[in-house]
Write an enzyme that holds these catalytic residues in place. Structure first.
Site, short mmCIF file in Angstrom:
data_model
loop_
_atom_site.label_atom_id
_atom_site.label_comp_id
_atom_site.label_asym_id
_atom_site.label_seq_id
_atom_site.Cartn_x
_atom_site.Cartn_y
_atom_site.Cartn_z
N LYS A 93 -27.64 39.22 17.58
CA LYS A 93 -27.90 39.63 16.18
C LYS A 93 -29.04 40.64 16.23
O LYS A 93 -30.21 40.27 16.25
CB LYS A 93 -28.29 38.39 15.37
CG LYS A 93 -28.01 38.46 13.88
CD LYS A 93 -28.68 39.60 13.13
CE LYS A 93 -30.15 39.47 12.94
NZ LYS A 93 -30.80 40.68 12.39
N PHE B 113 -36.44 45.72 15.43
CA PHE B 113 -36.01 47.11 15.21
C PHE B 113 -36.59 48.07 16.24
O PHE B 113 -36.07 49.15 16.46
CB PHE B 113 -36.39 47.57 13.79
CG PHE B 113 -37.84 48.02 13.65
CD1 PHE B 113 -38.23 49.30 14.03
CD2 PHE B 113 -38.81 47.14 13.17
CE1 PHE B 113 -39.55 49.70 13.92
CE2 PHE B 113 -40.13 47.54 13.06
CZ PHE B 113 -40.51 48.82 13.44
N GLU C 32 -31.18 44.69 11.56
CA GLU C 32 -30.31 45.38 10.60
C GLU C 32 -30.81 46.78 10.29
O GLU C 32 -30.13 47.56 9.62
CB GLU C 32 -30.16 44.54 9.32
CG GLU C 32 -31.44 44.33 8.51
CD GLU C 32 -32.32 43.16 9.01
OE1 GLU C 32 -32.37 42.92 10.24
OE2 GLU C 32 -32.97 42.52 8.16
N CYS D 258 -44.60 46.67 20.78
CA CYS D 258 -45.37 45.41 20.86
C CYS D 258 -46.43 45.50 21.95
O CYS D 258 -47.33 44.68 22.01
CB CYS D 258 -44.45 44.25 21.14
SG CYS D 258 -43.67 44.38 22.74
P1 NAD Z 1 -39.01 40.99 12.38
O1 NAD Z 1 -39.67 39.72 12.74
O2 NAD Z 1 -39.09 41.46 10.98
O3 NAD Z 1 -37.43 40.91 12.71
C1 NAD Z 1 -36.97 40.50 13.97
C2 NAD Z 1 -35.58 39.90 13.81
O4 NAD Z 1 -35.68 38.75 12.96
C3 NAD Z 1 -34.57 40.84 13.17
O5 NAD Z 1 -33.33 40.69 13.82
C4 NAD Z 1 -34.51 40.36 11.72
O6 NAD Z 1 -33.24 40.57 11.12
C5 NAD Z 1 -34.80 38.88 11.84
N1 NAD Z 1 -35.51 38.35 10.67
C6 NAD Z 1 -36.35 39.02 9.84
N2 NAD Z 1 -36.82 38.19 8.89
C7 NAD Z 1 -36.26 36.98 9.12
C8 NAD Z 1 -36.37 35.71 8.47
N3 NAD Z 1 -37.14 35.54 7.40
N4 NAD Z 1 -35.68 34.67 8.97
C9 NAD Z 1 -34.90 34.84 10.07
N5 NAD Z 1 -34.77 36.02 10.72
C10 NAD Z 1 -35.43 37.08 10.26
O7 NAD Z 1 -39.57 42.08 13.40
P2 NAD Z 1 -39.31 43.65 13.38
O8 NAD Z 1 -40.08 44.24 12.26
O9 NAD Z 1 -37.88 43.95 13.52
O10 NAD Z 1 -39.99 44.06 14.78
C11 NAD Z 1 -41.36 44.31 14.93
C12 NAD Z 1 -42.09 43.08 15.39
O11 NAD Z 1 -41.53 42.63 16.62
C13 NAD Z 1 -43.56 43.34 15.67
O12 NAD Z 1 -44.30 42.24 15.22
C14 NAD Z 1 -43.62 43.44 17.19
O13 NAD Z 1 -44.86 43.12 17.77
C15 NAD Z 1 -42.58 42.43 17.58
N6 NAD Z 1 -42.10 42.67 18.93
C16 NAD Z 1 -42.53 41.84 19.90
C17 NAD Z 1 -42.12 42.06 21.20
C18 NAD Z 1 -42.57 41.15 22.30
O14 NAD Z 1 -42.04 41.28 23.38
N7 NAD Z 1 -43.51 40.25 22.08
C19 NAD Z 1 -41.27 43.13 21.50
C20 NAD Z 1 -40.84 43.95 20.47
C21 NAD Z 1 -41.27 43.71 19.18
#
Ligand code: NAD
Length: 499
Positions: free
Chosen positions: A176, A152, A179, A284
């Site tokens: 994808k 997000f 959401e 991140c």
């Molecule tokens: P998230 O892991 O909750 O979600 C990421 C994606 O995974 C979304 O599209 C979501 O729909 C999907 N998802 C969520 N739960 C899932 C599940 N149980 N099974 C399969 N898919 C699932 O992350 P977020 O809250 O959207 O984003 C923040 C996180 O992303 C933080 O931990 C941040 O550090 C990380 N991030 C990392 C980088 C990097 O480059 N390392 C960059 C941006 C964000």
């Protein structure tokens, strides 16, 4: 009651309703209200999107480099001209302030510009006469349909890290997005269509775990690029790899900024505030821990505190410094660390609860929060909080600070602030982190270098964009060629040797 707008999928070059009837609310975080509903795909909807990408692949793969480049060039021009529209979408759904939204788009545009060099970047190598009359050369070819799953916090930039390179290299894509703020992906897919991209080359399916799981196991999906939290990244890596796919899964972070006693403390305080609280800490590469090497901690904490009192929190459209958090639940989770910090014996220097905001009181607000003397075995220190919360840890020496950083389970980004070139050089050599800043607090590499952390911040060995992106979205084929003449006849069952 008026019906809320529905965010549909984008399949085969047009909006698509799909068959799933599930949906989720999309908030305006500055107002605290549901602004739209997004459809949540089921596996049948994912199948439709993958089928569209699979059908588009043969023609797109064989489209000339010049034509593919033409589409990407048009997209770059359109995106640059209309970035204000996209920034407004980001602010409305994510909450980040306009200047930050434009910054995110600028970093994404960089990757589009990098992808424009694909004809050069994907060139192979040629060795003439490796044996008498025999030449060897390599080609880099696309993989097929690739899946991209994004978080997000960067609804435009993270998809832009991946799809321009994947598409310029001749792949087709199913994206994808999160959401929580899904509209940016549809907007970019429509813009790619306007730029001349054939239907089916870039599809967007919205959804949650159900859609993600369908992508991870789909037999026609060749590769998965994922960005999100560490537990999900690990799951994505293991599941998609188990199903025979190429995977890059970028995870969470806890980024430390080491401040040596010789550093310019004003510049270090500016950097800590900018990198800790920009985008409300939902980055991140945000700095979440300042490691102050004594005797400068008191002075540094005072300088950071002074700067925090001047920050304007409010609606991103109104020229504030910092916007709201993404959801009420996330806001409350982040705020719960303030009580935890008290319990764990940290000093709460600035408490962001109850801050006055320039915006609607129902927004998901939490003001800048600063903890000092944080214990390194507390959850406040160990967890990725992902909000406007900065911890200060005091250490006695460079070695103690380095050891702390190297013991972290995460290894995304880190920074050292010092005027001592020798210390900085030693740090870049000794620190166990994938991206290092020297007097630079958010060391996100430019598009022609690659982005990615170490340890629990990246699963798989391929980084995003730059040379890592080219390698990930193409596979090498080595060709050994001989044009036969009668002198090559005869039977010889031995292993081929060069002569
Ligand atoms: P998230 O892991 O909750 O979600 C990421 C994606 O995974 C979304 O599209 C979501 O729909 C999907 N998802 C969520 N739960 C899932 C599940 N149980 N099974 C399969 N898919 C699932 O992350 P977020 O809250 O959207 O984003 C923040 C996180 O992303 C933080 O931990 C941040 O550090 C990380 N991030 C990392 C980088 C990097 O480059 N390392 C960059 C941006 C964000």
């Amino acid at each position: 009651m008026t019906e809320l707008p529905a965010i549909t999928h984008w399949i085969d070059g047009a909006p698509a309703l799909g068959v799933s009837t599930r949906s989720a609310p999309v908030f305006n975080p500055a107002l605290g209200t549901v602004a739209k509903n997004v459809l949540l795909a089921d596996s049948a909807d994912v199948d439709t999107a993958v089928a569209s990408a699979q059908a588009a692949y043969p023609l797109w793969r064989d489209t000339s480099q010049a034509k593919r480049q033409g589409v990407m060039f048009n997209f770059r021009e359109l995106l640059n001209a209309r970035k204000g529209e996209l920034a407004d979408i980001l602010t409305a759904e994510h909450g980040k302030v306009t200047s930050d939204a434009l910054g995110e788009i600028a970093r994404g545009l960089e990757v589009v510009e990098f992808a424009l060099g694909m004809p050069h970047l994907s060139k192979g190598e040629y060795s003439e006469n490796v044996s008498t009359g025999v030449d060897v050369y390599t080609l880099r070819q696309p993989l097929g349909v690739v899946g991209i799953i994004s978080p997000f916090n960067f609804p435009a930039m993270v998809p832009l890290w991946f799809f321009p390179i994947a598409i310029a290299a001749g792949n087709t894509v199913v994206l994808k997005p999160s959401e929580k703020d899904p509209s940016a992906s549809n907007w970019m897919a429509a813009l790619m269509t306007e730029a001349g991209l054939p239907a089916g080359v870039l599809n967007v399916v919205h959804g949650d775990k159900e859609a993600v799981d369908a992508l991870l196991v789909h037999p026609d999906v060749q590769a998965i690029s994922f960005v999100g939290s560490t537990p999900i990244a690990k799951y994505i890596y293991e599941t998609a790899a188990h199903h025979g796919k190429r995977v890059q899964a970028l995870g969470g972070a806890k980024n430390h900024m080491l401040v040596l006693p010789d550093a310019d403390l004003d510049l270090a305080a500016d950097a800590a505030v900018n990198a800790g609280f920009g985008s409300a800490g939902e980055r991140c590469m945000a700095i979440s821990v300042v490691v102050a090497v004594e005797p400068v901690a008191d002075e540094l904490v005072a300088k950071i505190t002074e700067r925090l009192t001047g920050l304007k929190v409010g609606d991103g459209m109104r020229g504030c410094d910092m916007g709201p958090l993404i959801t009420q639940a996330h806001r409350d989770k982040v705020a719960s660390y303030i009580d935890l910090a008290h319990t764990d014996g940290a000093e709460v220097v600035v408490d962001g609860r109850g801050i006055e905001v320039d915006g609607d009181a129902s927004g998901f607000w939490l003001g800048p929060t600063l903890f000092d003397r944080v214990s390194t075995d507390s959850d406040v220190y160990l967890d990725e909080i992902f909000g406007p919360v900065l911890s200060v840890v005091r250490v006695a020496s460079y070695a103690e600070g380095l050891d702390l950083i190297n013991r972290s389970r995460y290894g995304n980004g880190t920074a050292i602030f010092t005027n001592d070139g020798g210390a900085a050089r030693r740090f870049q050599n000794e620190v166990q982190v994938g991206m290092v800043g020297i007097n630079v607090p958010i060391p996100v590499p430019v598009a022609y270098h690659s982005f990615g952390g170490w340890k629990d911040s990246l699963f798989g060995d391929a980084k995003a964009y730059g040379p890592g992106g080219i390698a990930f979205y193409t596979r090498e084929k080595a060709i050994t060629s001989r044009w036969l003449d009668p002198s090559h006849g005869g039977i010889n069952l031995g292993f081929p040797q060069n002569a």
